[in-house]
Design an enzyme around this catalytic site. Sequence first.
Site, PDB file in Angstrom:
ATOM      1  N   ASP A  21       0.835  -1.203   0.000  1.00 19.12           N
ATOM      2  CA  ASP A  21       0.000   0.000   0.000  1.00 19.12           C
ATOM      3  C   ASP A  21       0.871   1.256   0.000  1.00 19.12           C
ATOM      4  O   ASP A  21       1.977   1.245   0.531  1.00 19.12           O
ATOM      5  CB  ASP A  21      -0.897  -0.023   1.246  1.00 19.12           C
ATOM      6  CG  ASP A  21      -2.072   0.945   1.134  1.00 19.12           C
ATOM      7  OD1 ASP A  21      -2.286   1.495   0.030  1.00 19.12           O
ATOM      8  OD2 ASP A  21      -2.760   1.151   2.136  1.00 19.12           O
ATOM      9  N   ASN A  69     -10.573  -2.596  -6.297  1.00 21.04           N
ATOM     10  CA  ASN A  69      -9.708  -1.742  -7.118  1.00 21.04           C
ATOM     11  C   ASN A  69     -10.300  -1.418  -8.499  1.00 21.04           C
ATOM     12  O   ASN A  69      -9.879  -0.461  -9.145  1.00 21.04           O
ATOM     13  CB  ASN A  69      -8.314  -2.370  -7.301  1.00 21.04           C
ATOM     14  CG  ASN A  69      -7.437  -2.257  -6.061  1.00 21.04           C
ATOM     15  OD1 ASN A  69      -6.570  -3.082  -5.812  1.00 21.04           O
ATOM     16  ND2 ASN A  69      -7.666  -1.231  -5.251  1.00 21.04           N
TER      17      ASN A  69
HETATM   18  C1  FPP Z   1      -1.447   0.150  -3.442  1.00 19.50           C
HETATM   19  O1  FPP Z   1      -1.089   1.500  -3.519  1.00 19.50           O
HETATM   20  C2  FPP Z   1      -1.004  -0.621  -4.586  1.00 19.50           C
HETATM   21  C3  FPP Z   1      -1.804  -1.247  -5.493  1.00 19.50           C
HETATM   22  C4  FPP Z   1      -3.269  -1.227  -5.441  1.00 19.50           C
HETATM   23  C5  FPP Z   1      -1.229  -1.990  -6.613  1.00 19.50           C
HETATM   24  C6  FPP Z   1       0.031  -2.732  -6.328  1.00 19.50           C
HETATM   25  C7  FPP Z   1       0.598  -3.135  -7.611  1.00 19.50           C
HETATM   26  C8  FPP Z   1       1.910  -3.083  -7.954  1.00 19.50           C
HETATM   27  C9  FPP Z   1       2.996  -2.695  -7.034  1.00 19.50           C
HETATM   28  C10 FPP Z   1       2.299  -3.463  -9.321  1.00 19.50           C
HETATM   29  C11 FPP Z   1       1.827  -4.858  -9.641  1.00 19.50           C
HETATM   30  C12 FPP Z   1       2.852  -5.638 -10.255  1.00 19.50           C
HETATM   31  C13 FPP Z   1       3.191  -6.906  -9.918  1.00 19.50           C
HETATM   32  C14 FPP Z   1       4.183  -7.602 -10.738  1.00 19.50           C
HETATM   33  C15 FPP Z   1       2.613  -7.610  -8.753  1.00 19.50           C
HETATM   34  P1  FPP Z   1      -2.250   2.579  -3.634  1.00 19.50           P
HETATM   35  O2  FPP Z   1      -2.446   2.884  -5.068  1.00 19.50           O
HETATM   36  O3  FPP Z   1      -3.446   2.060  -2.917  1.00 19.50           O
HETATM   37  O4  FPP Z   1      -1.606   3.779  -2.870  1.00 19.50           O
HETATM   38  P2  FPP Z   1      -2.389   4.890  -2.029  1.00 19.50           P
HETATM   39  O5  FPP Z   1      -3.061   4.177  -0.892  1.00 19.50           O
HETATM   40  O6  FPP Z   1      -1.279   5.788  -1.564  1.00 19.50           O
HETATM   41  O7  FPP Z   1      -3.349   5.555  -2.946  1.00 19.50           O
END
Ligand code: FPP
Length: 248
Positions: A21, A69
């Site tokens: 996250d 998501n």
């Molecule tokens: C959370 O940060 C992250 C995600 C929802 C996506 C995670 C995905 C990746 C790191 C890339 C995927 C690739 C592979 C190979 C697994 P957020 O967007 O919720 O951050 P925020 O809470 O600050 O908005």
Amino acid sequence: MDFKSGIDTARLPQHVAIIMDGNGRWAKAHGKPRVFGHRNGVRSVKAVTEAAAELGIPYLTLYAFSTENWNRPSREVNALMQLLVRTIRRELRTLQDNDIRLHTIGDTSRLPVQTANSLQEAIAATRNHQRMTLTLALNYSARQEMTRAARMIAHAASEGKLDPAHLDEAAVADFLYTSTMPDPELLIRTSGEFRISNFLLWQIAYAELYFTPVMWPDFGKDQFHEAIRDYQRRERRFGKTSEQLMTH
Ligand code: FPP
């Protein structure tokens, strides 16, 4: 004992699960669009996968995309799906060279065709690998997983293939996506949020929980090692007293 990291390799968690996250907030703090955060999040995925494999942790599960998501702007959802395809294609060789098996949990039938195809290819190409299983939770929700299991159990019972009187916890676990894995012993969540967010609710019944304020793109090998050391400092009781544990 791994002297470099101060980790006792004889007492490793057999399964570590991570809620990645903070990509969006990290990007914002750098004055960049959210996708920039996700791209840098992939570097953390790589670093943590390497760290887990090097230590000898057999199961690593990453929450990459939840059922919720889909509610994000479609531009971001598309970018995440593309990033997934590109990363899998680019890193397939690394998975093969390091004897890592790729696996997914969640309702992958809803993923875009291209994403589903490249996942299937990588899963097939790594199916016999033994060193570590890297599981990506994609379009995953724990309540959806448990509802699906309840549906399958009810169906099996109605067909006379399962006796409700003999349904025990192990039998329920057999209907979950994680039926072939041990339960996570350590759950990590980054970015200073203290929530489980519908991740592996059944499986984390006894897991140690580790929360860190570090945003996912800043979570690398050192931070992963620190989480494992923290885990090893804790006493795992399973509802027993310290005295009972001493006698075992
Ligand atoms: C959370 O940060 C992250 C995600 C929802 C996506 C995670 C995905 C990746 C790191 C890339 C995927 C690739 C592979 C190979 C697994 P957020 O967007 O919720 O951050 P925020 O809470 O600050 O908005």
